[in-house]
Motif scaffolding. Structure first.
Motif, PDB file in Angstrom:
ATOM      1  N   ASP A 304       0.817  -1.224   0.000  1.00  0.00           N
ATOM      2  CA  ASP A 304       0.000   0.000   0.000  1.00  0.00           C
ATOM      3  C   ASP A 304       0.846   1.268   0.000  1.00  0.00           C
ATOM      4  OD1 ASP A 304       1.000   0.187   2.579  1.00  0.00           O
ATOM      5  OD2 ASP A 304      -0.889  -0.364   3.552  1.00  0.00           O
ATOM      6  N   GLY A 305       2.167   1.104  -0.034  1.00  0.00           N
ATOM      7  CA  GLY A 305       3.051   2.267  -0.134  1.00  0.00           C
ATOM      8  C   GLY A 305       3.343   2.965   1.171  1.00  0.00           C
ATOM      9  N   SER A 306       2.865   2.418   2.301  1.00  0.00           N
ATOM     10  CA  SER A 306       3.008   3.117   3.583  1.00  0.00           C
ATOM     11  C   SER A 306       4.081   2.494   4.464  1.00  0.00           C
ATOM     12  CB  SER A 306       1.674   3.110   4.320  1.00  0.00           C
ATOM     13  OG  SER A 306       1.322   1.790   4.699  1.00  0.00           O
ATOM     14  N   MET A 307       4.619   3.332   5.363  1.00  0.00           N
ATOM     15  CA  MET A 307       5.627   2.871   6.310  1.00  0.00           C
ATOM     16  C   MET A 307       5.395   3.595   7.629  1.00  0.00           C
ATOM     17  SD  MET A 307       9.802   2.922   5.936  1.00  0.00           S
ATOM     18  CE  MET A 307       9.765   1.902   4.456  1.00  0.00           C
ATOM     19  N   GLY A 308       5.503   2.845   8.731  1.00  0.00           N
ATOM     20  CA  GLY A 308       5.317   3.438  10.050  1.00  0.00           C
ATOM     21  C   GLY A 308       6.403   4.443  10.372  1.00  0.00           C
ATOM     22  N   GLU A 309       6.049   5.448  11.175  1.00  0.00           N
ATOM     23  CA  GLU A 309       6.999   6.530  11.473  1.00  0.00           C
ATOM     24  C   GLU A 309       8.250   6.009  12.182  1.00  0.00           C
ATOM     25  OE1 GLU A 309       7.086  11.077  13.179  1.00  0.00           O
ATOM     26  OE2 GLU A 309       5.455   9.762  13.825  1.00  0.00           O
ATOM     27  N   GLU A 310       8.077   5.106  13.138  1.00  0.00           N
ATOM     28  CA  GLU A 310       9.233   4.595  13.868  1.00  0.00           C
ATOM     29  C   GLU A 310      10.178   3.839  12.942  1.00  0.00           C
ATOM     30  OE1 GLU A 310      10.167   2.251  18.052  1.00  0.00           O
ATOM     31  OE2 GLU A 310       8.436   1.635  16.856  1.00  0.00           O
ATOM     32  N   GLU A 311       9.620   3.012  12.088  1.00  0.00           N
ATOM     33  CA  GLU A 311      10.435   2.267  11.123  1.00  0.00           C
ATOM     34  C   GLU A 311      11.153   3.217  10.177  1.00  0.00           C
ATOM     35  OE1 GLU A 311       9.828  -1.025   7.525  1.00  0.00           O
ATOM     36  OE2 GLU A 311       8.192  -0.630   8.930  1.00  0.00           O
ATOM     37  N   LEU A 312      10.444   4.233   9.707  1.00  0.00           N
ATOM     38  CA  LEU A 312      11.015   5.208   8.785  1.00  0.00           C
ATOM     39  C   LEU A 312      12.130   6.007   9.465  1.00  0.00           C
ATOM     40  CD1 LEU A 312      10.768   6.487   5.948  1.00  0.00           C
ATOM     41  CD2 LEU A 312       9.115   8.094   6.910  1.00  0.00           C
TER      42      LEU A 312
END
Length: 339
Positions: A304-312
């Motif tokens: 879906d093209g999304s990534m969590g803030e912590e991971e990013l």
């Protein structure tokens, strides 16, 4: 009865001739074949032996001249003048290629299974998410990735074709291999143009490599920010191997499939094709492991093209800080955390 008599006569003649044959053959009457003492040198056969070229073409070709209908007698030039490629390919194909592929297919997954048992999958909070890949990015990625994986699978089937019994199954694999190559030849360049800028080497990639991206950290979390842009050093290695290496595979594969190149060019193409295949199969395993197993939920970035803030923020710290400083991060937010 007459035919039986003839057969008996021939059998007796064969026994007589065999009995008269010398026990230690004398090769003195024919000491040289192709300009060398063949019987003495054949035991030293190899790339640099005096007989180098014996399996590489005709006598004239081994003497450095062409035998084609339009160039017969002319001195060989370029790759056709290279001696020993026939021997080198024969040695590699007969002794090493299949064994190396088998070692990669066994040892690389085994290494990752061991890593997973020791270091576990890393997990990050996925409350606040950011849209890091567009729909176009996702579509091109999968349109290139699916045929690419099919190429790898069918390529392995072809390498071990004799173990699969040959026949219809291996021919089908070869045909799928060719069709998927056409698909990758279309979408591979689009993926290259899409991500080539983000995949250029940066100085912080050296830091990533020295710490192996934090993947050797014990426990479920990585708290230290990892030096990485939108793509880390490992992803960049895979990108260049997959695209540039993939394009070289297309060219060498076309030579082998259609056989429209000189014989030495075909031999060199086969050697390059196999050696690149080692790297591509090994890194494909790595890419799948990192995106599916090493980081929990990492695959969603390509779904879906999304990534969590912590991971990013941790795994792509340079990219995160760049987006933040440019004021783009807030616009990319797709979901607030629910409490």
């Amino acid at each position: 009865m007459k035919s039986i008599k003839y057969w008996l006569l021939f059998a007796l003649l064969g026994v007589f001739l065999h009995a008269q044959a010398p026990k230690n053959p004398d090769f003195s009457q024919n000491t040289e074949i192709y300009g060398v003492k063949q019987i003495e040198q054949i035991k030293n056969w190899g790339v640099n032996s005096p007989t180098s070229g014996v399996v590489s073409g005709s006598v004239m070709q081994m003497q450095g001249v062409a035998v084609g209908p339009l160039d017969s007698g002319k001195p060989l030039e370029g790759i056709e003048a290279t001696r020993g490629l026939g021997e080198l390919f024969t040695i590699l194909q007969g002794k090493y290629f299949a064994s190396i592929f088998l070692a990669i297919l066994i040892l690389v997954p085994l290494a990752f299974a061991t890593h997973l048992m020791i270091f576990k999958s890393k997990s990050f909070s996925h409350g606040v998410k950011y849209k890091v890949f567009s729909t176009y990015n996702i579509a091109i990625h999968w349109l290139a990735a699916v045929p690419f994986v099919a190429i790898c699978i069918t390529g392995v089937i072809m390498v071990f074709g004799d173990k699969f019994g040959g026949g219809v199954f291996v021919r089908l694999a070869r045909d799928i291999h060719g069709l998927c190559t056409i698909a990758f030849a279309i979408f591979g360049p689009l993926m290259f143009l899409m991500w080539v800028k983000a995949s250029l080497p940066k100085s912080y990639d050296i830091k990533w490599l020295l710490m192996l991206g934090g993947y050797l950290t014990l426990g479920k979390t990585i708290k230290q920010p990892i030096p990485s842009g939108q793509f880390n050093a490992g992803m960049k290695m895979w990108f260049w191997t997959c695209t540039v290496g993939g394009f070289v595979m297309i060219i060498t594969g076309a030579f082998l499939y259609f056989q429209f190149a000189p014989i030495n060019a075909l031999r060199l193409s086969a050697i390059i094709h196999n050696i690149l295949g080692f790297a591509i199969i090994a890194l494909l395993f790595t890419h799948i492991y990192m995106s599916v197993f090493a980081i929990e939920g990492a695959l969603s970035a390509m779904v879906d093209g999304s990534m969590g803030e912590e991971e990013l923020a941790i795994l792509h710290s340079y990219y995160y800080n760049e987006l933040k400083s440019q004021g783009k991060l807030e616009r990319m937010k797709v979901q607030e955390a629910h409490h």
